[in-house]
Design a protein around this motif. Structure first.
Motif, short mmCIF file in Angstrom:
data_model
loop_
_atom_site.label_atom_id
_atom_site.label_comp_id
_atom_site.label_asym_id
_atom_site.label_seq_id
_atom_site.Cartn_x
_atom_site.Cartn_y
_atom_site.Cartn_z
N LEU A 446 0.86 -1.17 0.00
CA LEU A 446 0.00 0.00 0.00
C LEU A 446 0.89 1.22 0.00
N TYR A 447 0.59 2.18 -0.86
CA TYR A 447 1.43 3.38 -0.93
C TYR A 447 0.58 4.57 -1.32
N GLY A 448 1.18 5.73 -1.28
CA GLY A 448 0.49 6.98 -1.54
C GLY A 448 0.98 8.03 -0.57
N LYS A 449 0.11 8.92 -0.17
CA LYS A 449 0.46 9.90 0.85
C LYS A 449 -0.60 9.87 1.95
N THR A 450 -1.72 10.57 1.73
CA THR A 450 -2.78 10.58 2.75
C THR A 450 -3.56 9.27 2.74
N ALA A 720 -10.81 18.18 -11.77
CA ALA A 720 -11.20 17.77 -10.42
C ALA A 720 -12.15 18.81 -9.86
N ASN A 721 -13.39 18.46 -9.72
CA ASN A 721 -14.41 19.41 -9.28
C ASN A 721 -14.72 19.25 -7.79
N ASP A 722 -13.68 19.32 -6.99
CA ASP A 722 -13.86 19.11 -5.55
C ASP A 722 -13.99 20.44 -4.83
N LYS A 723 -14.92 20.49 -3.89
CA LYS A 723 -15.12 21.70 -3.10
C LYS A 723 -14.35 21.63 -1.77
N SER A 724 -13.86 20.44 -1.45
CA SER A 724 -13.07 20.26 -0.24
C SER A 724 -11.85 19.43 -0.58
N TYR A 725 -11.06 19.09 0.45
CA TYR A 725 -9.81 18.38 0.22
C TYR A 725 -10.03 17.09 -0.57
N ALA A 726 -9.18 16.88 -1.56
CA ALA A 726 -9.13 15.61 -2.30
C ALA A 726 -7.71 15.40 -2.79
N GLU A 727 -7.32 14.14 -2.89
CA GLU A 727 -5.96 13.79 -3.32
C GLU A 727 -6.06 12.89 -4.53
N TYR A 728 -5.32 13.22 -5.59
CA TYR A 728 -5.41 12.48 -6.85
C TYR A 728 -4.05 11.92 -7.27
N SER A 729 -4.10 10.72 -7.86
CA SER A 729 -2.95 10.13 -8.52
C SER A 729 -3.39 9.59 -9.88
N VAL A 730 -2.45 9.53 -10.80
CA VAL A 730 -2.74 9.04 -12.15
C VAL A 730 -1.83 7.86 -12.45
N ILE A 731 -2.40 6.80 -13.04
CA ILE A 731 -1.66 5.58 -13.38
C ILE A 731 -1.79 5.35 -14.88
N ALA A 732 -0.66 5.11 -15.56
CA ALA A 732 -0.67 4.80 -16.98
C ALA A 732 -0.82 3.31 -17.18
N VAL A 733 -1.69 2.90 -18.11
CA VAL A 733 -1.94 1.48 -18.38
C VAL A 733 -1.52 1.19 -19.81
N ASP A 734 -0.72 0.12 -20.01
CA ASP A 734 -0.28 -0.23 -21.36
C ASP A 734 -1.23 -1.24 -22.01
N LYS A 735 -0.93 -1.63 -23.23
CA LYS A 735 -1.83 -2.51 -23.98
C LYS A 735 -1.93 -3.91 -23.38
N ALA A 736 -0.95 -4.28 -22.57
CA ALA A 736 -1.01 -5.58 -21.89
C ALA A 736 -1.84 -5.51 -20.61
N MET A 738 -0.94 -3.78 -18.02
CA MET A 738 -0.01 -3.56 -16.90
C MET A 738 -0.02 -2.09 -16.51
N GLU A 739 0.01 -1.87 -15.19
CA GLU A 739 -0.04 -0.51 -14.67
C GLU A 739 1.35 0.03 -14.37
N SER A 740 1.52 1.32 -14.61
CA SER A 740 2.71 2.02 -14.12
C SER A 740 2.57 2.23 -12.62
N PHE A 741 3.64 2.68 -11.99
CA PHE A 741 3.47 3.23 -10.66
C PHE A 741 2.53 4.43 -10.76
N ALA A 742 1.86 4.73 -9.68
CA ALA A 742 1.02 5.92 -9.63
C ALA A 742 1.89 7.17 -9.58
N SER A 743 1.36 8.24 -10.12
CA SER A 743 2.05 9.53 -10.01
C SER A 743 2.09 9.98 -8.55
N GLU A 744 2.96 10.92 -8.27
CA GLU A 744 2.96 11.49 -6.93
C GLU A 744 1.59 12.13 -6.69
#
Length: 901
Positions: A446-450, A720-736, A738-744
């Motif tokens: 498990l990883y991320g920040k918050t 991101a249409n958030d009115k309060s705190y929200a945390e986002y990450s983006v993951i790239a997915v290839d044709k197989a 398979m996921e990349s690591f999530a962005s910071e």
């Protein structure tokens, strides 16, 4: 004299059968074949056992034969990857001559390959003079006091120590953290004009080390168990490993970790002791374990990111090794001593590492402790501390189980119950948060920040330990072994691989990990995986004529990983365990010795193990047949009802085991081609709009919001249409798929929800002349200064808030040493968790970053936020536990986000 035709026929029949046995094919895949007497790789190389004590090999590393003339490199200030963004490097084509010089390269401006010249091969002993222009950096120092790096971070003049070059061709390396250990990679400016230079020699003849062409046993191993079978290769590899084991003992009767690694490391010796050293060399094992205990009778975490413990937290594998040693020797004094050490260490871990929400344990991957090799580049040591890893949690589970067993042997029932409760919470957490039903194995961490979410990579050691320790149930065990990705040359440490990271933990196979995978495969009854594992351990040992530390997963070569060593303790320990722990299935118990053999059908036949010492007994064992079931078990000619005997056995005894020749059910393995995931996106946020550069090969991008998959898109923008705190990450997915690591993770937070409180307004201000802080200064905390810091937090409403601290710790580099600062946090006198302030660079006291964050409940009005230095916060250094605190950041959360599976 007439010859007897019948005798002559028998003679030829015997030798024909013997030759057939010697040349018998045991296993093969597309890359190599294993025979009873040899291994043939790709039709190019052959390793052959001439006898049980002699082998030859014609293996030649291909790594330096066809080196590309295009060299990729990048500059590094202070040993960090801080010149240009990930994946952007300088390139130069070194064709036509043996002496070259780069153009004058301005720091941060990419030099591209000269495409007018066709890529060729690098000439031997090619000289390259590298020239770097740092005048803009020094001009910024003079004007602003700092230079702004590509990612927006500020490098202050006082923090500038040295500049290096990293790259892809020896002597260049991509290991930024260890550039300082290579003097030729440091650029110098002797005339002080801001132009830095160094000269290196590429493709040296001695850059292509080869392993020995032959091995012949010279050490006397008669004190150790003697193995004999119909498979001369197996016998020879076993004997070579025994000889290397003898070489792996220092004059002070402690283990040497490897030929290139003097000294004792907690995890290395512990995994080795569990594999086979507990019973083969108990005295040396005990000495080595005690070497990793401090004066307060606690286990030492000697390596790890950002200042060792608690960022790195797998020291508790010591407990499993200590218990294995007790089972082998039965020494009551050791039981009591080890129990005290384990209990003391666990009590500190409970205070600093155990997550009450998930039931899991925080900290770095067990043994995978080279940050860039296992984690996305954006993760700082504080982020790694906050992550929750599969292998490390398996270690802590078993440490608690071991502690409970020891407590019961010492008649401490209440303590045993407490340890079992802790273990059960970890087991529940692993199966709730890390199990992936769609893949049928566990995720990496498990990883991320918050808000944490799961990395779906497999982690071979963690998967194996979950099988061996019973964290996975029987159905899961079967699925794990048949579903976890395996490659032609063995099971990789992680899968898929991380892009732009050279082999070491990434894109590599480690024989000791393969040994634990072999054990797990045998436990689950998967004969295909058992055979593949044995082959994957025998191949490198025979080809290289030594037990190497690791090898490249793509091609099976020892040359190409960032660091490697021969005569590696845990590799040879695993190799020996094939005979003792798998073929003969020897199991050490508190009160006796048991047998659970697993002999694949390919290894059918007779085998013996003479002079096996167990406490006060000496065993001479004979075995015949194949399978994983025992047909008959004879001790000194007496048929036994059970396949074990009491620890009270003494003297010399003969043991005969006849296997049932049971054919196991067909078993599957998930053999795949190696795969490298896409790079992690780098996400920018402006006015709620998230954007990132398109990644070649990505078919879509997953959007993670507050730790949960929110949506996916094929675009490289998201509103991101958030009115309060929200945390986002983006993951790239290839044709197989398979996921990349999530962005910071980036937060989308209204300015009104963020409050910063200067620590120096409420605690003594330091007089140190560091730069880059906010407010009027900062506060120093240490073992003697400001051991309690109280910061009042005023909020306008009750609710959940996120708290972290801006800090600096220049007491050491980001990758080694042991000076992580640790403090326990209280809100209104109630303990809320622990903050860690890991090292951020040697003497880099103007390098500021954030600690881990805590979610807390605050009441309307004044709340007292307190940081205290408690006895449980003592780090591995014991004396230096220091950081500079700039400000406390408080962020209002709309609701307490729930961790999602």
């Amino acid at each position: 004299m007439k010859q007897n035709p019948l005798l002559l026929a028998c003679f030829f029949l015997f030798h024909t059968m013997n030759a057939q046995q010697t040349t018998k094919l045991l296993w093969q895949n597309n890359q190599f074949s294993v025979f009873a007497d040899r291994i043939v790789q790709q039709g190019k190389y052959t390793a052959k056992a001439l006898s049980p004590t002699e082998m030859i090999s014609d293996y030649k590393s291909p790594a330096n034969l066809f080196k590309s003339s295009v060299i990729a490199f990048k500059f590094s200030i202070n040993g960090k990857d801080n010149e240009m963004k990930s994946g952007v490097d300088h390139h130069i084509n070194l064709t036509g001559g043996s002496a070259h010089e780069t153009p004058l390269i301005k720091f941060g401006e990419q030099l591209k390959t000269d495409n007018a010249k066709k890529e060729g091969y690098l000439s031997p002993n090619t000289k390259l003079k590298i020239r770097l222009d740092l005048r803009d950096v020094f001009a910024a120092f003079k004007k602003e006091g700092y230079y702004t790096l590509f990612n927006g971070d500020k490098l202050y003049k006082d923090d500038f120590k040295a500049v290096y070059v990293a790259g892809n061709a020896a002597p260049l390396i991509w290991d930024f953290n260890n550039l300082h250990q290579r003097p030729e990679l440091q650029l110098k400016d002797p005339d002080g004009d801001g132009i830095y230079e160094t000269e290196i020699v590429l493709n040296k003849a001695d850059d292509a080390p080869q392993t020995a062409a032959s091995w012949k046993m010279t050490k006397d191993a008669t004190a150790f168990p003697k193995y004999k079978s119909s498979y001369v290769l197996s016998d020879a590899v076993y004997n070579m490993s025994l000889e290397e084991m003898i070489k792996a003992v220092e004059p002070d009767s402690t283990f040497r970790t490897g030929k290139e690694w003097a000294g004792v490391w907690t995890r290395d010796i512990s995994y080795s002791i569990i594999l086979s050293m507990a019973y083969l060399q108990p005295h040396v094992a005990k000495n080595s374990l005690l070497r990793k205990v401090n004066k307060k009778k606690k286990i030492i975490q000697d390596t790890g990111t950002g200042g060792a413990w608690p960022v790195s937290s797998d020291r508790m594998i010591w407990a499993v090794a200590a218990y294995e040693l007790y089972k082998a020797t039965g020494e009551k004094d050791w039981l009591q001593e080890a129990y005290t050490i384990i209990k003391n260490s666990l009590e500190d871990d409970y205070q600093n590492l155990y997550d009450g929400e998930t039931g899991l344990v925080k900290g770095e991957s067990s043994f995978l402790d080279w940050r860039e090799q296992t984690y996305p580049k954006w993760m700082q040591p504080a982020d790694i501390y906050n992550s929750e890893n599969l292998g490390t949690n398996a270690v802590h589970f078993q440490a608690n189980i071991v502690a409970a067993k020891m407590a019961r042997l010492l008649h401490k029932e209440a303590e045993a119950t407490s340890f079992l409760n802790a273990a059960e919470k970890i087991k529940t957490g692993i199966n709730k948060y890390l199990w992936m039903p769609a893949k049928n194995y566990y995720g990496q961490y498990l990883y991320g920040k918050t808000d944490l979410f799961l990395s779906p990579k497999s982690e071979a050691l963690g998967e194996a330990l979950c099988v061996l320790f019973g964290i996975a149930d029987e159905k899961q065990q079967t699925k794990i072994i048949s579903s976890t990705p395996q490659l032609d040359f063995g099971i990789p440490c992680i899968y898929p691989q991380i892009p732009d990271i050279p082999p070491y933990h990434n894109n590599a196979v480690w024989p000791f990990v393969q040994s634990y995978w072999l054990w797990a495969s045998a436990k689950s009854g998967n004969e295909s995986s058992v055979m593949q594992s044995i082959a994957s351990i025998y191949r490198p040992a025979a080809m290289f004529l030594t037990n190497k530390e690791n090898f490249v997963a793509d091609n099976g070569d020892f040359l190409g990983t960032q660091i490697n060593s021969s005569n590696m303790l845990w590799s040879l320990s695993g190799n020996i365990s094939i005979v003792h722990k798998v073929f003969f299935g020897i199991r050490f118990k508190e009160d006796g010795l048991g047998f659970e053999p697993f002999v694949p059908k390919a290894f059918n036949g007779k085998r013996s193990l003479a002079n096996f010492k167990y406490r006060d007994a000496l065993l001479n064992i004979e075995m015949s047949g194949y399978g994983n079931k025992i047909k008959s078990f004879w001790l000194d000619g007496k048929l036994m009802e059970t396949h074990s005997f009491s620890a009270s056995l003494n003297g010399v005894h003969a043991l005969k085991i006849e296997l049932a020749n049971n054919d196991l059910a067909p078993s599957a393995t998930n053999n795949v081609a190696n795969h490298t995931s896409l790079p992690a996106p780098v996400v920018n946020e402006a006015a709620g709009m998230l954007s990132w550069e398109k990644i070649d090969g990505a078919v879509n991008y997953k959007i993670v919001r507050n730790g949960t998959l929110f949506t996916s898109t094929t675009a490289n923008r998201f509103a991101a249409n958030d009115k309060s705190y929200a945390e986002y990450s983006v993951i790239a997915v290839d044709k197989a798929g398979m996921e990349s690591f999530a962005s910071e993770p980036v937060s989308v937070t209204p300015a009104s929800a963020i409050k910063s409180i200067e620590v120096e307004d409420f605690s003594p201000k330091s007089d140190a002349a560091y730069k880059g802080f906010s407010g009027t200064g900062f506060t120093e905390i240490s073992t003697t200064k400001n051991t309690t810091v109280v910061v009042p937090i005023n909020v306008s409403e009750d609710g959940f808030y996120l708290i972290d601290v801006k800090y600096a710790n220049g007491n050491g580099p980001i990758n080694t040493e042991n000076k992580c600062a640790i403090r326990t946090a209280f809100v209104n006198d109630k303990k809320t968790g622990v903050f860690v302030f890991p090292q951020r660079g040697t003497a880099e006291w103007s390098n500021w970053g954030f600690s881990n964050s805590l979610k807390v409940y605050l009441i309307k009005g004044k709340n007292n936020f307190t940081l205290r230095y408690l006895p449980a916060n003592q780090n591995m250094n014991e004396e230096i536990n220091e950081a500079m605190l700039d400000y406390v950041r408080v962020i209002k959360l709309n609701a307490l986000p729930a961790l999602k599976k």
